[in-house]
Design a protein around this motif. Structure first.
Motif, PDB file in Angstrom:
ATOM      1  N   THR A 113       0.818  -1.207   0.000  1.00  0.00           N
ATOM      2  CA  THR A 113       0.000   0.000   0.000  1.00  0.00           C
ATOM      3  C   THR A 113       0.859   1.266   0.000  1.00  0.00           C
ATOM      4  N   ASP A 114       0.182   2.416  -0.142  1.00  0.00           N
ATOM      5  CA  ASP A 114       0.810   3.737   0.011  1.00  0.00           C
ATOM      6  C   ASP A 114       2.028   3.913  -0.883  1.00  0.00           C
ATOM      7  N   SER A 136      -3.994  -0.331  -1.720  1.00  0.00           N
ATOM      8  CA  SER A 136      -4.727   0.814  -1.183  1.00  0.00           C
ATOM      9  C   SER A 136      -3.834   2.046  -1.060  1.00  0.00           C
ATOM     10  N   ASN A 137      -4.448   3.203  -1.361  1.00  0.00           N
ATOM     11  CA  ASN A 137      -3.786   4.499  -1.247  1.00  0.00           C
ATOM     12  C   ASN A 137      -2.513   4.587  -2.081  1.00  0.00           C
ATOM     13  N   THR A 139      -0.689   5.275  -6.064  1.00  0.00           N
ATOM     14  CA  THR A 139      -0.894   5.953  -7.345  1.00  0.00           C
ATOM     15  C   THR A 139      -0.066   5.276  -8.431  1.00  0.00           C
ATOM     16  N   TRP A 159     -10.390  -6.076  -1.487  1.00  0.00           N
ATOM     17  CA  TRP A 159      -9.837  -4.814  -0.996  1.00  0.00           C
ATOM     18  C   TRP A 159     -10.538  -4.447   0.307  1.00  0.00           C
ATOM     19  N   GLY A 164     -12.174   5.167   6.220  1.00  0.00           N
ATOM     20  CA  GLY A 164     -10.770   5.455   5.934  1.00  0.00           C
ATOM     21  C   GLY A 164     -10.125   4.537   4.917  1.00  0.00           C
ATOM     22  N   GLY A 166      -8.728   3.378   1.655  1.00  0.00           N
ATOM     23  CA  GLY A 166      -8.292   4.128   0.480  1.00  0.00           C
ATOM     24  C   GLY A 166      -8.143   3.236  -0.723  1.00  0.00           C
ATOM     25  N   GLY A 167      -8.538   3.729  -1.864  1.00  0.00           N
ATOM     26  CA  GLY A 167      -8.391   2.969  -3.095  1.00  0.00           C
ATOM     27  C   GLY A 167      -7.078   3.288  -3.770  1.00  0.00           C
ATOM     28  N   CYS A 168      -7.075   3.268  -5.091  1.00  0.00           N
ATOM     29  CA  CYS A 168      -5.876   3.645  -5.827  1.00  0.00           C
ATOM     30  C   CYS A 168      -6.278   4.501  -7.025  1.00  0.00           C
ATOM     31  N   ASP A 191     -13.385   0.035  -1.731  1.00  0.00           N
ATOM     32  CA  ASP A 191     -12.335   1.002  -2.061  1.00  0.00           C
ATOM     33  C   ASP A 191     -12.550   1.540  -3.471  1.00  0.00           C
TER      34      ASP A 191
END
Length: 195
Positions: A113-114, A136-137, A139, A159, A164, A166-168, A191
């Protein structure tokens, strides 16, 4: 089980082509294993001639704060990049070609993630170019998949849901001449996946 293991804050500049398996006796599953804070910057990872079971180019499980920049990964039976259950990967200017020769894909992201994936080009994989299972979260900017035997991008898995979650986000994604779908989404959960 690997050729190189990178630890916290190790930086590996690959200035020349690395022939990943010179010895016929190599039986490992990964060329590079990354852990928290690892960096791989510049160069080419070339798989061996011949058939090896799932030999991944770059592998991380539970790794965070990983940087991979200006790297080419080619000719492997496994994934070019296999990112499992970690977070905050920064991958930029990477080419993955002719991987998944054992039925795997180009880039596998499962529970990582992130992260930021920017200018990553995947071509000629024997499964999906990208397999994204909960990122999740994260880009994905200027990412491409071409000539894969499966879908260019396969977004899948359960997912997270709830407050809170987060998707992408995908920006400037492109696909060309993949065997099945350009983008296949069969993920579950709430998400958002934004294009």
């Amino acid at each position: 089980t690997e050729i190189y293991t990178l630890s916290l804050h190790d930086a590996l500049p690959i200035c020349a082509v690395i022939n990943t398996v010179a010895a016929a006796s190599f039986t490992g599953a990964q060329v590079f294993i990354v852990s928290n804070g690892s960096q791989i910057v510049g160069g080419t990872i070339v798989g061996p001639a011949g058939s090896y079971p799932q030999l991944d180019g770059i592998y991380g499980s539970g790794a965070s704060n990983v940087t991979i920049q200006n790297v080419s990964v080619q000719n492997l039976a496994g994934f070019g990049i296999n990112a499992l259950a970690g977070g905050v990967w920064r991958v930029k200017g990477v080419n993955v070609s002719t991987t998944g020769l054992g039925g795997y894909g180009g880039v596998n992201i499962a529970g990582t993630t992130d992260s930021i994936w920017d200018d990553v080009y995947v071509i000629n994989c024997t499964s999906a170019g990208w397999i994204i299972n909960t990122a999740s979260n994260s880009t994905f900017t200027n990412v491409r998949s071409e000539w894969s035997y499966g879908p260019g991008f396969h977004i899948t898995g359960a997912w997270t849901s709830g407050s809170g979650a987060g998707g992408c986000l995908f920006t400037n994604l492109s696909t060309d001449r993949n065997n099945t779908h350009g983008v296949l989404i069969d993920a579950t959960g709430t998400d958002p996946i934004t294009f």
